[in-house]
Scaffold this active site. Structure first.
Site, PDB file in Angstrom:
ATOM      1  N   PRO A  91       0.828  -1.208   0.000  1.00  0.00           N
ATOM      2  CA  PRO A  91       0.000   0.000   0.000  1.00  0.00           C
ATOM      3  C   PRO A  91       0.860   1.254   0.000  1.00  0.00           C
ATOM      4  O   PRO A  91       1.738   1.417   0.842  1.00  0.00           O
ATOM      5  CB  PRO A  91      -0.788  -0.118   1.316  1.00  0.00           C
ATOM      6  CG  PRO A  91       0.075  -0.949   2.206  1.00  0.00           C
ATOM      7  CD  PRO A  91       0.810  -1.901   1.306  1.00  0.00           C
ATOM      8  N   ALA A  93       0.361   5.654  -0.892  1.00  0.00           N
ATOM      9  CA  ALA A  93      -0.676   6.670  -1.036  1.00  0.00           C
ATOM     10  C   ALA A  93      -0.567   7.411  -2.366  1.00  0.00           C
ATOM     11  O   ALA A  93       0.496   7.468  -2.980  1.00  0.00           O
ATOM     12  CB  ALA A  93      -0.572   7.676   0.113  1.00  0.00           C
ATOM     13  N   SER A 120      -4.252   1.447  -0.408  1.00  0.00           N
ATOM     14  CA  SER A 120      -4.023   2.302   0.747  1.00  0.00           C
ATOM     15  C   SER A 120      -5.295   3.019   1.195  1.00  0.00           C
ATOM     16  O   SER A 120      -6.154   3.380   0.372  1.00  0.00           O
ATOM     17  CB  SER A 120      -2.962   3.348   0.404  1.00  0.00           C
ATOM     18  OG  SER A 120      -2.862   4.339   1.410  1.00  0.00           O
ATOM     19  N   GLN A 142      -5.634  -1.763   3.079  1.00  0.00           N
ATOM     20  CA  GLN A 142      -4.783  -1.284   4.169  1.00  0.00           C
ATOM     21  C   GLN A 142      -5.522  -0.189   4.922  1.00  0.00           C
ATOM     22  O   GLN A 142      -6.014   0.775   4.334  1.00  0.00           O
ATOM     23  CB  GLN A 142      -3.468  -0.741   3.618  1.00  0.00           C
ATOM     24  CG  GLN A 142      -2.547  -0.132   4.663  1.00  0.00           C
ATOM     25  CD  GLN A 142      -2.711   1.368   4.786  1.00  0.00           C
ATOM     26  OE1 GLN A 142      -3.247   2.029   3.905  1.00  0.00           O
ATOM     27  NE2 GLN A 142      -2.249   1.931   5.887  1.00  0.00           N
ATOM     28  N   TYR A 144      -5.300   2.632   7.999  1.00  0.00           N
ATOM     29  CA  TYR A 144      -4.758   3.415   9.098  1.00  0.00           C
ATOM     30  C   TYR A 144      -5.910   3.612  10.074  1.00  0.00           C
ATOM     31  O   TYR A 144      -6.893   4.281   9.740  1.00  0.00           O
ATOM     32  CB  TYR A 144      -4.272   4.782   8.613  1.00  0.00           C
ATOM     33  CG  TYR A 144      -2.937   4.770   7.912  1.00  0.00           C
ATOM     34  CD1 TYR A 144      -1.771   4.485   8.616  1.00  0.00           C
ATOM     35  CD2 TYR A 144      -2.842   5.083   6.561  1.00  0.00           C
ATOM     36  CE1 TYR A 144      -0.534   4.495   7.981  1.00  0.00           C
ATOM     37  CE2 TYR A 144      -1.606   5.097   5.925  1.00  0.00           C
ATOM     38  CZ  TYR A 144      -0.465   4.805   6.642  1.00  0.00           C
ATOM     39  OH  TYR A 144       0.763   4.807   6.011  1.00  0.00           O
ATOM     40  N   THR A 170      -1.760  -1.002   9.358  1.00  0.00           N
ATOM     41  CA  THR A 170      -0.420  -0.432   9.509  1.00  0.00           C
ATOM     42  C   THR A 170      -0.240   0.029  10.950  1.00  0.00           C
ATOM     43  O   THR A 170      -1.015   0.852  11.449  1.00  0.00           O
ATOM     44  CB  THR A 170      -0.219   0.737   8.529  1.00  0.00           C
ATOM     45  OG1 THR A 170      -0.227   0.229   7.195  1.00  0.00           O
ATOM     46  CG2 THR A 170       1.111   1.429   8.779  1.00  0.00           C
ATOM     47  N   ARG A 179      10.111  13.771   7.608  1.00  0.00           N
ATOM     48  CA  ARG A 179      10.622  13.612   6.241  1.00  0.00           C
ATOM     49  C   ARG A 179      11.133  14.976   5.770  1.00  0.00           C
ATOM     50  O   ARG A 179      10.366  15.859   5.377  1.00  0.00           O
ATOM     51  CB  ARG A 179       9.532  13.042   5.335  1.00  0.00           C
ATOM     52  CG  ARG A 179       9.043  11.693   5.879  1.00  0.00           C
ATOM     53  CD  ARG A 179       7.822  11.141   5.210  1.00  0.00           C
ATOM     54  NE  ARG A 179       7.274  10.027   5.992  1.00  0.00           N
ATOM     55  CZ  ARG A 179       6.122   9.428   5.758  1.00  0.00           C
ATOM     56  NH1 ARG A 179       5.378   9.814   4.734  1.00  0.00           N
ATOM     57  NH2 ARG A 179       5.706   8.441   6.534  1.00  0.00           N
ATOM     58  N   LYS A 238       0.904  -4.796   9.734  1.00  0.00           N
ATOM     59  CA  LYS A 238       2.026  -4.336   8.903  1.00  0.00           C
ATOM     60  C   LYS A 238       2.901  -3.356   9.675  1.00  0.00           C
ATOM     61  O   LYS A 238       2.401  -2.345  10.176  1.00  0.00           O
ATOM     62  CB  LYS A 238       1.491  -3.658   7.627  1.00  0.00           C
ATOM     63  CG  LYS A 238       2.586  -3.199   6.672  1.00  0.00           C
ATOM     64  CD  LYS A 238       1.986  -2.579   5.421  1.00  0.00           C
ATOM     65  CE  LYS A 238       3.058  -2.290   4.381  1.00  0.00           C
ATOM     66  NZ  LYS A 238       4.005  -1.244   4.825  1.00  0.00           N
ATOM     67  N   HIS A 262       8.247   0.666   6.856  1.00  0.00           N
ATOM     68  CA  HIS A 262       7.568   1.747   6.143  1.00  0.00           C
ATOM     69  C   HIS A 262       8.490   2.378   5.095  1.00  0.00           C
ATOM     70  O   HIS A 262       8.432   3.576   4.830  1.00  0.00           O
ATOM     71  CB  HIS A 262       7.088   2.817   7.136  1.00  0.00           C
ATOM     72  CG  HIS A 262       5.755   3.424   6.789  1.00  0.00           C
ATOM     73  ND1 HIS A 262       4.587   3.117   7.456  1.00  0.00           N
ATOM     74  CD2 HIS A 262       5.399   4.312   5.843  1.00  0.00           C
ATOM     75  CE1 HIS A 262       3.587   3.802   6.943  1.00  0.00           C
ATOM     76  NE2 HIS A 262       4.053   4.546   5.950  1.00  0.00           N
ATOM     77  N   ARG A 265      10.534   5.412   6.117  1.00  0.00           N
ATOM     78  CA  ARG A 265       9.865   6.713   6.167  1.00  0.00           C
ATOM     79  C   ARG A 265       9.352   7.074   7.563  1.00  0.00           C
ATOM     80  O   ARG A 265       8.814   8.159   7.760  1.00  0.00           O
ATOM     81  CB  ARG A 265       8.677   6.717   5.191  1.00  0.00           C
ATOM     82  CG  ARG A 265       9.087   6.550   3.744  1.00  0.00           C
ATOM     83  CD  ARG A 265       7.915   6.105   2.885  1.00  0.00           C
ATOM     84  NE  ARG A 265       6.992   7.166   2.529  1.00  0.00           N
ATOM     85  CZ  ARG A 265       7.139   7.992   1.497  1.00  0.00           C
ATOM     86  NH1 ARG A 265       8.198   7.892   0.722  1.00  0.00           N
ATOM     87  NH2 ARG A 265       6.234   8.919   1.238  1.00  0.00           N
ATOM     88  N   GLY A 294      10.300  -3.565   1.581  1.00  0.00           N
ATOM     89  CA  GLY A 294      11.447  -2.734   1.910  1.00  0.00           C
ATOM     90  C   GLY A 294      12.722  -3.181   1.232  1.00  0.00           C
ATOM     91  O   GLY A 294      13.332  -4.165   1.641  1.00  0.00           O
ATOM     92  N   VAL A 296      13.312  -4.396  -1.858  1.00  0.00           N
ATOM     93  CA  VAL A 296      13.298  -5.449  -2.888  1.00  0.00           C
ATOM     94  C   VAL A 296      13.457  -4.794  -4.258  1.00  0.00           C
ATOM     95  O   VAL A 296      12.612  -4.012  -4.684  1.00  0.00           O
ATOM     96  CB  VAL A 296      11.991  -6.258  -2.829  1.00  0.00           C
ATOM     97  CG1 VAL A 296      11.945  -7.279  -3.963  1.00  0.00           C
ATOM     98  CG2 VAL A 296      11.848  -6.951  -1.477  1.00  0.00           C
ATOM     99  N   ARG A 297      14.539  -5.127  -4.943  1.00  0.00           N
ATOM    100  CA  ARG A 297      14.833  -4.487  -6.222  1.00  0.00           C
ATOM    101  C   ARG A 297      15.208  -5.481  -7.325  1.00  0.00           C
ATOM    102  O   ARG A 297      15.246  -5.103  -8.497  1.00  0.00           O
ATOM    103  CB  ARG A 297      15.996  -3.482  -6.062  1.00  0.00           C
ATOM    104  CG  ARG A 297      15.729  -2.356  -5.062  1.00  0.00           C
ATOM    105  CD  ARG A 297      14.640  -1.397  -5.545  1.00  0.00           C
ATOM    106  NE  ARG A 297      14.407  -0.306  -4.614  1.00  0.00           N
ATOM    107  CZ  ARG A 297      13.453  -0.283  -3.689  1.00  0.00           C
ATOM    108  NH1 ARG A 297      12.638  -1.331  -3.553  1.00  0.00           N
ATOM    109  NH2 ARG A 297      13.281   0.750  -2.901  1.00  0.00           N
TER     110      ARG A 297
END
Length: 367
Positions: A91, A93, A120, A142, A144, A170, A179, A238, A262, A265, A294, A296-297
């Site tokens: 999820p 935003a 989200s 997801q 909040y 979450t 941030r 999560k 997250h 973040r 988090g 994963v590429r």
């Protein structure tokens, strides 16, 4: 306000996007600075955000050879539902930041790939529009948790009514992390959230006065029973990073745990997701499914996560890179690239099915 999506952001035929890193580089060219900074946003010094990727590279693989890998099957199940590969969508935003059609494009790509898309709370499209765009897709919602429990109930019931198959709570955002780039860009996240009212049209037009806001800072373990009384959907937490919270999650009868920081973040200087995964997997002793996002590429990253006990990995930023480059087609390409890399990694490691991926594939390096 967030910067707008640009109309001309389609990769031309001269641009060959063959890796998720290629998509990242091209996406940055397509987006305004404030939009890019929001998508890439990291808390404080960005230690955890950077480590999410770097931690995967500290792990080495121990391949096994002379096995028949002429057929490699990437299929698996999550919460009893079959997916084509253990690579799904986290999820995130405001997808319309990256592409005008927003979450509708994401949902269509996920449906075609036959994987799960977690929508989200702060989506930029309504749940109804997302479902209409991809009616056959596997969707989780997801949430909040809001301070207004009547609003929580309405959101959950609405997701249930639209055919969402699980509820992802979450837990790592009782307050919003600092941030720095968003602050420098004078981005008012709360104003953007308040622009989005996820209540159904009928409720929106009633006298009910609730509005979306930041998550509740008072939500705690004892409130899980209230959520469980509202829904029969599987509940997945999560943002779990420790064995203590993993054990509490099992004790409170949740159906899944999502290891996540997250995307770096929220609280900076916590473990990379792949580093926290082992602790959580050991703590739950197979009683619930464990997922992670988090960093994963690559296909190797997916293989490593599964070897360490993840049932499935989820992608956050790379999906938005795909959207920014080519909309729905970009998301499909990102998913296809990662699935193909994962299939190759499986074959080159001697794994013919997801069930054959085991911890002995991993060598912990001192790099």
């Amino acid at each position: 306000m967030l910067g707008s999506w640009r109309e001309d952001n389609t990769a031309g035929p001269e641009m060959s996007l063959v890796s998720l890193a290629d998509f990242k580089a091209h996406a940055q060219e397509q987006l305004s600075k404030s939009s890019w900074d929001f998508i890439e946003g990291e808390a404080d010094e960005g230690i955890t955000n950077n480590d999410n990727v770097a931690a995967f590279k500290r792990l080495r693989l121990r391949p096994r050879y002379l096995r028949d890998v002429s057929e490699v099957d990437t299929r698996t199940t999550i919460q009893g539902q079959e997916i084509k590969a253990p690579i799904c969508i986290s999820p995130t935003a405001f997808h319309s930041i990256a592409w005008a059609d927003g979450e509708r494009s994401t949902a269509r790509a996920a449906q075609e790939a036959n994987i799960c898309y977690i929508t989200s709370t702060y989506a930029s499209c309504t749940l109804e529009d997302i479902v209409a765009a991809a009616p056959r897709g596997l969707r989780w919602f997801q949430l909040y948790v809001q301070s207004d429990w009547e609003l929580n109930k309405l959101l959950i019931q609405r997701a249930e009514g639209q055919g969402f198959k699980a509820l992802v709570i979450t837990v790592d955002a009782p307050v919003i992390g600092k941030r720095r780039q968003d602050i420098r860009n004078q981005l008012n996240l709360e104003a953007n959230i308040m622009l989005k009212d996820l209540r159904s049209p009928e409720v929106r037009n009633s006298t009910h006065s609730a509005s979306m806001s930041f998550p509740s800072a008072s939500f705690c373990w004892n409130d899980l029973s209230l959520l469980q009384s509202i829904t029969r959907l599987p509940i997945i937490l999560k943002g779990i990073l420790t064995k203590e919270d993993a054990e509490l999650a099992v004790k409170h009868n949740v159906q899944g745990i999502f290891v996540s920081n997250h995307g770096g973040r929220q609280l900076d200087e916590v473990p990379a997701s792949i580093d926290a995964l082992t602790e959580v997997v050991a703590a739950v002793k197979g009683k619930v499914e464990v997922y992670m996002d988090g960093g994963v590429r690559t296909g190797n990253d997916v293989l490593k996560a599964l070897a360490l006990g993840a049932k499935c990995v989820f992608l956050g930023r790379p999906i938005l890179w795909g959207l920014a480059c080519k909309g729905e087609h970009g998301v499909k390409e990102v998913l296809n690239i990662l699935k193909a890399e994962f299939q190759t990694s499986m074959a080159l490691s001697g794994c013919r099915s997801v069930a054959e991926i085991s911890p002995d594939l991993i060598q912990f390096s001192r790099l």
